[in-house]
Every structure is written in C-alpha cells, then in structure tokens.
Write an enzyme that holds these catalytic residues in place. Structure first.
Site, PDB file in Angstrom:
ATOM      1  N   ASP A 231      80.065  44.270  -9.048  1.00 28.54           N
ATOM      2  CA  ASP A 231      78.902  43.403  -9.216  1.00 28.54           C
ATOM      3  C   ASP A 231      77.643  44.222  -8.982  1.00 28.54           C
ATOM      4  O   ASP A 231      77.531  44.925  -7.976  1.00 28.54           O
ATOM      5  CB  ASP A 231      78.969  42.254  -8.215  1.00 28.54           C
ATOM      6  CG  ASP A 231      77.746  41.345  -8.317  1.00 28.54           C
ATOM      7  OD1 ASP A 231      77.518  40.786  -9.395  1.00 28.54           O
ATOM      8  OD2 ASP A 231      77.012  41.227  -7.312  1.00 28.54           O
ATOM      9  N   GLU A 330      80.114  43.799 -15.476  1.00 27.98           N
ATOM     10  CA  GLU A 330      79.444  42.783 -16.275  1.00 27.98           C
ATOM     11  C   GLU A 330      78.893  43.409 -17.547  1.00 27.98           C
ATOM     12  O   GLU A 330      78.344  44.503 -17.519  1.00 27.98           O
ATOM     13  CB  GLU A 330      78.273  42.190 -15.490  1.00 27.98           C
ATOM     14  CG  GLU A 330      78.675  41.595 -14.170  1.00 27.98           C
ATOM     15  CD  GLU A 330      77.518  41.638 -13.188  1.00 27.98           C
ATOM     16  OE1 GLU A 330      76.780  40.645 -13.128  1.00 27.98           O
ATOM     17  OE2 GLU A 330      77.346  42.646 -12.503  1.00 27.98           O
ATOM     18  N   CYS A 378      83.194  29.821  -7.080  1.00 28.28           N
ATOM     19  CA  CYS A 378      83.878  30.148  -5.835  1.00 28.28           C
ATOM     20  C   CYS A 378      85.100  30.984  -6.189  1.00 28.28           C
ATOM     21  O   CYS A 378      85.948  30.548  -6.961  1.00 28.28           O
ATOM     22  CB  CYS A 378      84.304  28.875  -5.109  1.00 28.28           C
ATOM     23  SG  CYS A 378      85.395  29.213  -3.709  1.00 28.28           S
ATOM     24  N   CYS A 400      85.445  23.824  -1.209  1.00 29.72           N
ATOM     25  CA  CYS A 400      86.444  24.250  -0.224  1.00 29.72           C
ATOM     26  C   CYS A 400      85.838  24.876   1.028  1.00 29.72           C
ATOM     27  O   CYS A 400      86.551  25.174   1.981  1.00 29.72           O
ATOM     28  CB  CYS A 400      87.454  25.216  -0.848  1.00 29.72           C
ATOM     29  SG  CYS A 400      86.819  26.894  -1.063  1.00 29.72           S
ATOM     30  N   ASP A 407      77.171  38.688  -3.126  1.00 27.08           N
ATOM     31  CA  ASP A 407      77.569  39.803  -3.993  1.00 27.08           C
ATOM     32  C   ASP A 407      79.081  40.040  -3.924  1.00 27.08           C
ATOM     33  O   ASP A 407      79.723  40.326  -4.932  1.00 27.08           O
ATOM     34  CB  ASP A 407      76.836  41.097  -3.600  1.00 27.08           C
ATOM     35  CG  ASP A 407      75.348  41.007  -3.895  1.00 27.08           C
ATOM     36  OD1 ASP A 407      74.976  40.226  -4.789  1.00 27.08           O
ATOM     37  OD2 ASP A 407      74.576  41.700  -3.223  1.00 27.08           O
TER      38      ASP A 407
HETATM   39 ZN   LIG Z   1      85.808  26.981  -3.183  1.00 29.76          ZN
END
Ligand SMILES: [Zn+2]
Length: 434
Positions: A231, A330, A378, A400, A407
């Site tokens: 990232d 990316e 997530c 969650c 990052d």
């Molecule tokens: Zn989650």
C-alpha cells in the site's frame, strides 16, 4: 566473478564556494595525481627490492628468513604504506591500494627478478589512478548517471580549494548494457570493486575502468502463493504485509517530510528574493533570477530518486526474507491528485517502476490490482464502509470491530489474490439482491 566496463567521463567539478572549475584545471590536478602515483609506485618497488636484498643477506648468515614484523614493525605492505602517509595528495585508501598492488606485483615476479629473467619494473608516466571501492559512488539523477570519486586527502582539499575529497563526473552512457550495469551497481545487485581512473590520450579525456563483481545471488526460489500486498499509504509512504500476518514492512516518512519542509522553505525565500531582485541577479532576465530555484528542483529530484531506490530495495529484501514470490500493488493509472496520499507530489509512479524492475531481477512477479475500496474494506470480515475509517491513520470496522493502522489494513486487502474481482463481485451480487 569480476568484470570491467569502460566509462568515459565528463567533468562536473565545483569548488568549495560552488563555482564551476574548468575541466582543464581539473585535468591538471588529475595529472599531478598521476605523477605522484608513478613516484609512489617506483619508490615502493625500491623498498620491496631493498627488503628482498636484506632478506636474502639475512638468510645467508642466519639460515632462515627474517620476520617482517620484527624487522619493520609492520608487514612489508604496512611498512611501505606508512612511508606515504604524507607528502602527496592521494586519498589514503587509494594510496594503500596502489602500494598494496605494487607489493603483490613484486612478490609475484620476485623469483624472475632474482634470476634475471625479468628486469625490475619501472613505472612510466600516465599511471592509472587506483580507486578503492569505498571511494566510488554512482548516482542516477534525471535520467543521467554520475560518479563521485574520492581522490584527495585532507591537505590537498585545502590546496585545491575543493569542498571535499571528491571529484564529480557525468558518465557518458553509450548503450543499454552500460545503463543496466550502472543501475545494478546502484541497486547493489553488482558490487563495485577497486577500479582505475585512466587518461585516454587519444580521446583526451578521463575514463573510469569500473570493476564490478556479481555472484548468482539474484536467483531465489520464492513461494508464488505468498503475496506481499503493498500500500502506498497515508501514514507511511509504503506499508506492506502478507495476508493474515501482523508483521509488516513500513517506510517511515520522517526523512521525506523533513527534506520537503527545508526545501519548501528555501524555495519560498528564493522566489521572494527573485521577485524583489534584491540579490544581485537583477538585470539577468527571469531565467537567471530563477536559476537557484531550478537548482532546488534538481536537488528534490535527486533526493527522490535516491530515496525511491533505497525504499524499493528495502521492500524487495523484505519480500525475499519473507519468501514472497508475488508482490501486489495498486494500479495507480488514472488516479490523479489523491489528496490522502502521504505526499501528493511524491512520485509513486517512479517508486512503483523501481519496485517492478528490482522485483524482476530476483524473480518476484508483480500483479497490479484496482485499488478501489481497498482502504475502506475491512481486511478481516470484508465489510466495506466509508465510515470504517474514523481517522486518517486508523481503521475501525463498524461491523466486526477490527482495529488496525489504516495503511496496514489496506495492505492486507491488497495482499489478497484477485481482491479487485472479489470486491466487484460482492458489489454486483449485493446490487442484485437489493
Ligand atoms: Zn470487519
């Protein structure tokens, strides 16, 4: 294995006040260094010869050879080297390389000398300058290659009004293979070894016979199922991790930030000076007035290039150490001016290019993924929500409760195989059911 590449050099020398030194003047200094090198070599041969005579006389009387260290309080090499600590302009590391080479040369041919099969070496004019490997620094800036060579000792720096011991040259790169060799030296895929600087009388220019060494350290067998997600981040310029693992690779952006701040401040003050024309550059037109600003741009480019080389190198080393056969990054094409990147002006494209090319060298595959939603998803449960990121630097999943550095969470998503397809499918199926 050692190889040599011949590099023609263009002089780029400035004195300690930053003024350009004409190449003719630089050549004169280099010729003087050659003259001194020749003198040192011939004197070294003389010392070797004298010691050899002493040694054989000693043997005749004592029926054993003398102990170098007891007689000279040094080895012969050390003894000779000590003789040239003063009285010349040569950088000490280079001087000891020269004397060491001569001593070895003498030792190798000694029996021939004694038998009279070879006459004692007499070094002629235009001796190449020996350069210790630690005294050679190759750099790549604005698509040009430069080399800095440490050649002067402390008293000589003063004598010639230099800023330091270095001579700066631009390298004439005449083909792609030379370019590749230089790039690999910068990336430490090849190790630079002790080399020689030679005056080419025909071309009337200085040539560096650069010696580089390589082994097959570029061949690794890495796990193609272990993906390192990279990232280009918000808090860190680079954050990388393997899915499901807490270990991560990060680059601390402090160095860049600090550099950026000093440069910005300096640029502002120079532009101000330029506008007011109050510093003596008046009347030289806009280009002359803005010259120092361009100089700063150069400095930024140089810093960025060096930093990106360093970062990409460190990242690849991390991938190797963690047995990652694939790096996912990316695909930044089409993404412009993303405000939440660590540095808007930092060349991520340049960084990715360097990562890609270094990965190729060691057999790591590069896979590009579309970065859409990778920072909002997530990585633990897959829930996507803009609100998952309450603060720039931290990620908290609203579904969650997974908490992590933003990052790191993004790099976890990027490390998932086919993550962009996964996200797309999820979006399509949820659109169908609603
Ligand atoms: Zn989650």
């Amino acid at each position: 294995m050692n190889k040599v590449v011949k590099l023609s050099l263009i002089c780029e020398q400035t004195d300690k006040d930053g003024n350009k030194i004409e190449h003719g003047e630089v050549y004169k200094i280099l010729w003087e260094l050659q003259r001194q090198t020749r003198e040192i070599k011939n004197k070294t041969i003389q010392y070797c010869w004298e010691y050899s005579n002493f040694s054989s006389d000693y043997y005749k009387i004592n029926h054993e050879y003398p102990n170098e260290k007891e007689i000279l309080s040094f080895t012969l090499k050390g003894f000779v080297n000590d003789k040239f600590k003063k009285g010349n302009d040569l950088y000490s590391g280079n001087c000891s390389t020269t004397t060491g080479n001569v001593c070895s040369e003498f030792k190798n041919s000694k029996s021939d000398f004694l038998k009279g099969e070879k006459s004692i070496i007499n070094y002629k004019a235009y001796q190449p300058l020996d350069i210790h490997n630690k005294c050679i620094l190759i750099e790549h800036t604005n698509n040009e290659f430069y080399v800095r060579l440490k050649l002067l000792n402390r008293p000589a720096i003063k004598k010639y009004n230099f800023a330091n011991s270095e001579f700066n040259f631009k390298i004439i790169v005449k083909d792609n293979s030379t370019r590749t060799i230089l790039e690999r030296c910068i990336d430490k895929i090849y190790d630079v070894a002790a080399s020689k600087l030679i005056y080419d009388k025909k071309k009337k220019m200085w040539v560096l016979n650069l010696v580089y060494a390589f082994d097959n350290k570029s061949e690794y067998v890495l796990d193609k199922n272990r993906i390192l997600g990279v990232d280009l981040g918000i808090h860190y310029p680079i954050c990388a991790s393997v899915y499901g693992e807490w270990n991560r690779f990060t680059i601390d952006g402090g160095e860049i930030e600090k550099f950026r701040k000093t440069v910005e401040a300096r640029k502002k003050s120079m532009l101000r000076q330029g506008k007011n024309c109050g510093d003596g550059r008046i009347g030289h037109g806009i280009s002359a007035r803005n010259k120092p600003v361009y100089k700063i741009e150069d400095k930024i480019a140089k810093f960025r290039d060096t930093a990106n080389h360093k970062y990409s190198h460190a990242l690849i080393q991390y991938a190797i150490k963690n047995n990652c056969g694939v790096i996912q990054m990316e695909d930044l094409t089409g993404i412009t001016n993303e405000a939440d990147r660590f540095l808007k002006n930092w060349s991520y494209y340049d960084l990715q290019t360097k990562i890609k090319y270094k990965a190729k060298e060691v057999g790591i595959d590069i896979v590009y993924i579309k970065p859409k939603y990778t920072s909002q998803r997530c990585s633990k449960c897959g829930y996507i929500d803009k609100e998952n990121r309450n603060k720039q630097a931290s990620f908290v999943c609203l579904k969650c409760g997974f908490k992590a550095n933003a990052d790191y969470n993004a790099s976890q998503n990027i490390s998932i195989k086919d993550i962009d397809k996964l996200i797309e499918e999820m979006y399509n199926s949820s659109a169908n059911t609603e």
